[in-house]
Design an enzyme around this catalytic site. Structure first.
Site, PDB file in Angstrom:
ATOM      1  N   ASP A  63      45.499  42.607  45.597  1.00 35.26           N
ATOM      2  CA  ASP A  63      45.784  43.167  46.927  1.00 35.26           C
ATOM      3  C   ASP A  63      47.257  43.515  46.944  1.00 35.26           C
ATOM      4  O   ASP A  63      48.111  42.629  46.820  1.00 35.26           O
ATOM      5  CB  ASP A  63      45.451  42.115  48.002  1.00 35.26           C
ATOM      6  CG  ASP A  63      45.700  42.636  49.416  1.00 35.26           C
ATOM      7  OD1 ASP A  63      46.488  43.598  49.589  1.00 35.26           O
ATOM      8  OD2 ASP A  63      45.112  42.069  50.351  1.00 35.26           O
ATOM      9  N   ILE A  64      47.564  44.807  47.099  1.00 30.61           N
ATOM     10  CA  ILE A  64      48.981  45.189  46.992  1.00 30.61           C
ATOM     11  C   ILE A  64      49.825  44.636  48.143  1.00 30.61           C
ATOM     12  O   ILE A  64      51.046  44.674  48.076  1.00 30.61           O
ATOM     13  CB  ILE A  64      49.186  46.717  46.903  1.00 30.61           C
ATOM     14  CG1 ILE A  64      48.563  47.413  48.113  1.00 30.61           C
ATOM     15  CG2 ILE A  64      48.654  47.279  45.592  1.00 30.61           C
ATOM     16  CD1 ILE A  64      49.157  48.779  48.345  1.00 30.61           C
ATOM     17  N   ASN A  90      47.217  53.291  42.458  1.00 34.53           N
ATOM     18  CA  ASN A  90      46.441  54.230  43.275  1.00 34.53           C
ATOM     19  C   ASN A  90      46.377  53.789  44.738  1.00 34.53           C
ATOM     20  O   ASN A  90      46.409  54.620  45.634  1.00 34.53           O
ATOM     21  CB  ASN A  90      45.027  54.344  42.695  1.00 34.53           C
ATOM     22  CG  ASN A  90      44.069  55.028  43.645  1.00 34.53           C
ATOM     23  OD1 ASN A  90      44.154  56.232  43.871  1.00 34.53           O
ATOM     24  ND2 ASN A  90      43.153  54.267  44.233  1.00 34.53           N
ATOM     25  N   ALA A 177      53.590  59.036  59.639  1.00 37.19           N
ATOM     26  CA  ALA A 177      53.820  57.805  58.878  1.00 37.19           C
ATOM     27  C   ALA A 177      53.290  57.971  57.448  1.00 37.19           C
ATOM     28  O   ALA A 177      53.931  57.539  56.481  1.00 37.19           O
ATOM     29  CB  ALA A 177      53.120  56.628  59.564  1.00 37.19           C
ATOM     30  N   TYR A 178      52.131  58.613  57.313  1.00 35.15           N
ATOM     31  CA  TYR A 178      51.550  58.806  55.979  1.00 35.15           C
ATOM     32  C   TYR A 178      52.489  59.653  55.116  1.00 35.15           C
ATOM     33  O   TYR A 178      52.754  59.315  53.955  1.00 35.15           O
ATOM     34  CB  TYR A 178      50.172  59.471  56.107  1.00 35.15           C
ATOM     35  CG  TYR A 178      49.470  59.663  54.782  1.00 35.15           C
ATOM     36  CD1 TYR A 178      48.864  58.591  54.129  1.00 35.15           C
ATOM     37  CD2 TYR A 178      49.425  60.918  54.169  1.00 35.15           C
ATOM     38  CE1 TYR A 178      48.232  58.763  52.910  1.00 35.15           C
ATOM     39  CE2 TYR A 178      48.785  61.095  52.948  1.00 35.15           C
ATOM     40  CZ  TYR A 178      48.187  60.016  52.327  1.00 35.15           C
ATOM     41  OH  TYR A 178      47.564  60.190  51.117  1.00 35.15           O
ATOM     42  N   LYS A 182      54.554  58.653  51.603  1.00 34.91           N
ATOM     43  CA  LYS A 182      54.487  59.356  50.316  1.00 34.91           C
ATOM     44  C   LYS A 182      55.863  59.859  49.869  1.00 34.91           C
ATOM     45  O   LYS A 182      56.117  59.956  48.661  1.00 34.91           O
ATOM     46  CB  LYS A 182      53.470  60.492  50.378  1.00 34.91           C
ATOM     47  CG  LYS A 182      52.015  60.000  50.547  1.00 34.91           C
ATOM     48  CD  LYS A 182      51.600  58.944  49.505  1.00 34.91           C
ATOM     49  CE  LYS A 182      50.106  58.651  49.511  1.00 34.91           C
ATOM     50  NZ  LYS A 182      49.740  57.504  48.653  1.00 34.91           N
ATOM     51  N   ARG A 216      37.567  64.687  48.695  1.00 32.70           N
ATOM     52  CA  ARG A 216      36.560  64.106  49.614  1.00 32.70           C
ATOM     53  C   ARG A 216      36.434  62.592  49.375  1.00 32.70           C
ATOM     54  O   ARG A 216      35.862  62.170  48.371  1.00 32.70           O
ATOM     55  CB  ARG A 216      35.188  64.757  49.381  1.00 32.70           C
ATOM     56  CG  ARG A 216      35.116  66.230  49.747  1.00 32.70           C
ATOM     57  CD  ARG A 216      33.714  66.774  49.622  1.00 32.70           C
ATOM     58  NE  ARG A 216      33.208  66.808  48.264  1.00 32.70           N
ATOM     59  CZ  ARG A 216      33.452  67.771  47.370  1.00 32.70           C
ATOM     60  NH1 ARG A 216      34.225  68.800  47.682  1.00 32.70           N
ATOM     61  NH2 ARG A 216      32.913  67.716  46.171  1.00 32.70           N
TER      62      ARG A 216
HETATM   63  P1  NAP Z   1      39.913  55.680  49.777  1.00 31.40           P
HETATM   64  O1  NAP Z   1      38.627  56.276  49.309  1.00 31.40           O
HETATM   65  O2  NAP Z   1      40.048  55.255  51.185  1.00 31.40           O
HETATM   66  O3  NAP Z   1      40.257  54.473  48.786  1.00 31.40           O
HETATM   67  C1  NAP Z   1      41.402  53.686  48.994  1.00 31.40           C
HETATM   68  C2  NAP Z   1      41.317  52.507  48.055  1.00 31.40           C
HETATM   69  O4  NAP Z   1      42.495  51.705  48.217  1.00 31.40           O
HETATM   70  C3  NAP Z   1      40.128  51.602  48.369  1.00 31.40           C
HETATM   71  O5  NAP Z   1      39.587  51.126  47.172  1.00 31.40           O
HETATM   72  C4  NAP Z   1      40.769  50.481  49.168  1.00 31.40           C
HETATM   73  O6  NAP Z   1      40.047  49.257  49.092  1.00 31.40           O
HETATM   74  C5  NAP Z   1      42.078  50.372  48.417  1.00 31.40           C
HETATM   75  N1  NAP Z   1      43.073  49.602  49.158  1.00 31.40           N
HETATM   76  C6  NAP Z   1      43.466  49.725  50.443  1.00 31.40           C
HETATM   77  N2  NAP Z   1      44.372  48.785  50.752  1.00 31.40           N
HETATM   78  C7  NAP Z   1      44.539  48.032  49.646  1.00 31.40           C
HETATM   79  C8  NAP Z   1      45.314  46.902  49.338  1.00 31.40           C
HETATM   80  N3  NAP Z   1      46.109  46.337  50.251  1.00 31.40           N
HETATM   81  N4  NAP Z   1      45.254  46.382  48.088  1.00 31.40           N
HETATM   82  C9  NAP Z   1      44.461  46.937  47.161  1.00 31.40           C
HETATM   83  N5  NAP Z   1      43.677  48.012  47.387  1.00 31.40           N
HETATM   84  C10 NAP Z   1      43.719  48.546  48.624  1.00 31.40           C
HETATM   85  O7  NAP Z   1      41.140  56.708  49.576  1.00 31.40           O
HETATM   86  P2  NAP Z   1      41.444  57.783  48.422  1.00 31.40           P
HETATM   87  O8  NAP Z   1      41.380  59.111  49.064  1.00 31.40           O
HETATM   88  O9  NAP Z   1      40.669  57.517  47.196  1.00 31.40           O
HETATM   89  O10 NAP Z   1      42.982  57.471  48.168  1.00 31.40           O
HETATM   90  C11 NAP Z   1      43.502  56.934  46.952  1.00 31.40           C
HETATM   91  C12 NAP Z   1      44.973  57.329  46.843  1.00 31.40           C
HETATM   92  O11 NAP Z   1      45.076  58.745  46.786  1.00 31.40           O
HETATM   93  C13 NAP Z   1      45.816  56.895  48.048  1.00 31.40           C
HETATM   94  O12 NAP Z   1      47.083  56.465  47.578  1.00 31.40           O
HETATM   95  C14 NAP Z   1      45.949  58.174  48.847  1.00 31.40           C
HETATM   96  O13 NAP Z   1      47.085  58.176  49.669  1.00 31.40           O
HETATM   97  C15 NAP Z   1      46.045  59.180  47.726  1.00 31.40           C
HETATM   98  N6  NAP Z   1      45.759  60.562  48.127  1.00 31.40           N
HETATM   99  C16 NAP Z   1      44.514  60.919  48.547  1.00 31.40           C
HETATM  100  C17 NAP Z   1      44.266  62.241  48.891  1.00 31.40           C
HETATM  101  C18 NAP Z   1      42.903  62.697  49.349  1.00 31.40           C
HETATM  102  O14 NAP Z   1      42.735  63.889  49.685  1.00 31.40           O
HETATM  103  N7  NAP Z   1      41.902  61.835  49.372  1.00 31.40           N
HETATM  104  C19 NAP Z   1      45.287  63.210  48.815  1.00 31.40           C
HETATM  105  C20 NAP Z   1      46.547  62.808  48.375  1.00 31.40           C
HETATM  106  C21 NAP Z   1      46.765  61.487  48.009  1.00 31.40           C
HETATM  107  P3  NAP Z   1      39.087  48.737  50.297  1.00 31.40           P
HETATM  108  O15 NAP Z   1      37.711  49.268  49.997  1.00 31.40           O
HETATM  109  O16 NAP Z   1      39.197  47.249  50.158  1.00 31.40           O
HETATM  110  O17 NAP Z   1      39.637  49.254  51.576  1.00 31.40           O
END
Ligand code: NAP
Length: 261
Positions: A63-64, A90, A177-178, A182, A216
């Site tokens: 857990d980060i 990630n 905030a997001y 970043k 997605r």
């Molecule tokens: P996601 O499907 O919501 O997955 C987020 C992951 O992070 C989940 O496995 C979640 O676990 C985990 N997480 C959250 N808080 C945590 C913690 N405190 N310790 C450890 N793990 C934790 O989101 P995603 O879209 O795949 O995003 C992954 C990364 O890509 C993020 O850094 C996001 O900002 C970045 N990003 C995404 C996009 C996009 O379009 N999707 C674009 C740019 C950047 P739980 O299941 O326990 O919540």
């Protein structure tokens, strides 16, 4: 000791882009691949789902936001493998103004990278876009070559404090905030890359931030153009930069291209 075995670890990888990164690494990386999640149950489910695809990730909890879990994970990989060969950060950091404590713990893991290690911090081009919306003074600090982790953590805290008082706009911050988190993640990557070059000049470690694109996942919507597997392409490319490569390092990469900061 399995320190002659290579190991790759991906934080927050029980779903979304992280899970897709683990899937790709299971297919392409010559070593053990660890799926990591904060919740053991969700992590084990995800491991099971990849097993049903014929893949064999291992699991470790992390857990980060829990420094102790990071210290425990770092100790586990140090003891079992002598460090990590690929680290994909990630799960977002600085997300909720997660302060000095979190950045120190991420640093803890980063500096466990083995020689020739690859560190990939999943950030976003929203950081680049929002950097341009910051006041000139803030832009200058985020782009400077001499900003430290402590100064960066201080700036992130300043944003949180200002936002809580509704004063962030007049203090020169953008309306997100997001986006600011970043900016922090990308700046942190550049600081850490400079430190690795200085403190471990002969180790050949490459560290970069990247943007996966608009993907997605549960964080976004089904209108996003990329599938999670497509979003994983650039992070996996950086994770698997060939031995002996000297670049990219200390950059933000999108669609395998270094972007201006
Ligand atoms: P996601 O499907 O919501 O997955 C987020 C992951 O992070 C989940 O496995 C979640 O676990 C985990 N997480 C959250 N808080 C945590 C913690 N405190 N310790 C450890 N793990 C934790 O989101 P995603 O879209 O795949 O995003 C992954 C990364 O890509 C993020 O850094 C996001 O900002 C970045 N990003 C995404 C996009 C996009 O379009 N999707 C674009 C740019 C950047 P739980 O299941 O326990 O919540």
């Amino acid at each position: 000791l399995e320190s002659d075995r290579l190991v790759a670890v991906v934080t927050g990888s029980n779903k979304g882009i992280g899970l897709a990164i683990v899937r790709a690494l299971c297919k392409k990386f010559k070593g053990d691949v660890y799926l990591m999640s904060r919740d053991v149950g969700r992590g084990e489910e995800a491991v099971k789902s990849l097993s049903s695809e014929g893949l064999n990730p291992k699991f470790h909890q992390l857990d980060i936001n829990d420094v102790n879990s990071i210290i425990a994970a770092a100790a586990f990989f140090k003891e079992k493998y002598g460090g990590v060969d690929v680290l994909v950060n990630n799960a977002g950091v600085f997300c909720k103004g997660e302060d000095t404590k979190t950045h120190q713990s991420v640093e803890q893991l980063t500096f466990f990278a083995c020689a020739s290690g690859r560190v990939v911090n999943v950030s976003s081009l929203l950081g680049n876009n929002n950097l341009n919306k910051c006041s000139p003074d803030l832009q200058q600090r985020f782009r400077s070559e001499d900003i430290t982790e402590d100064e960066l953590a201080g700036l992130m805290q300043r944003f949180v404090d200002a936002a809580q008082k509704g004063k962030h706009k007049e203090d020169g911050w953008p309306e997100t905030a997001y986006g600011v988190s970043k900016i922090g993640m990308t700046t942190l990557s550049m600081i850490q890359a400079r430190r690795l070059s200085k403190e471990r000049p002969n180790d050949g470690i490459l560290l970069n931030a990247c943007c996966p694109g608009w993907v997605r996942t549960d964080m976004t919507s089904d209108k996003a153009p990329k599938s999670p597997d497509e979003g994983a392409i650039t992070p996996v490319y950086l994770a698997l930069l060939p031995a002996g490569a000297t670049e990219p390092h200390g950059t933000i990469v999108s669609d395998k291209q270094v972007m201006p900061w």
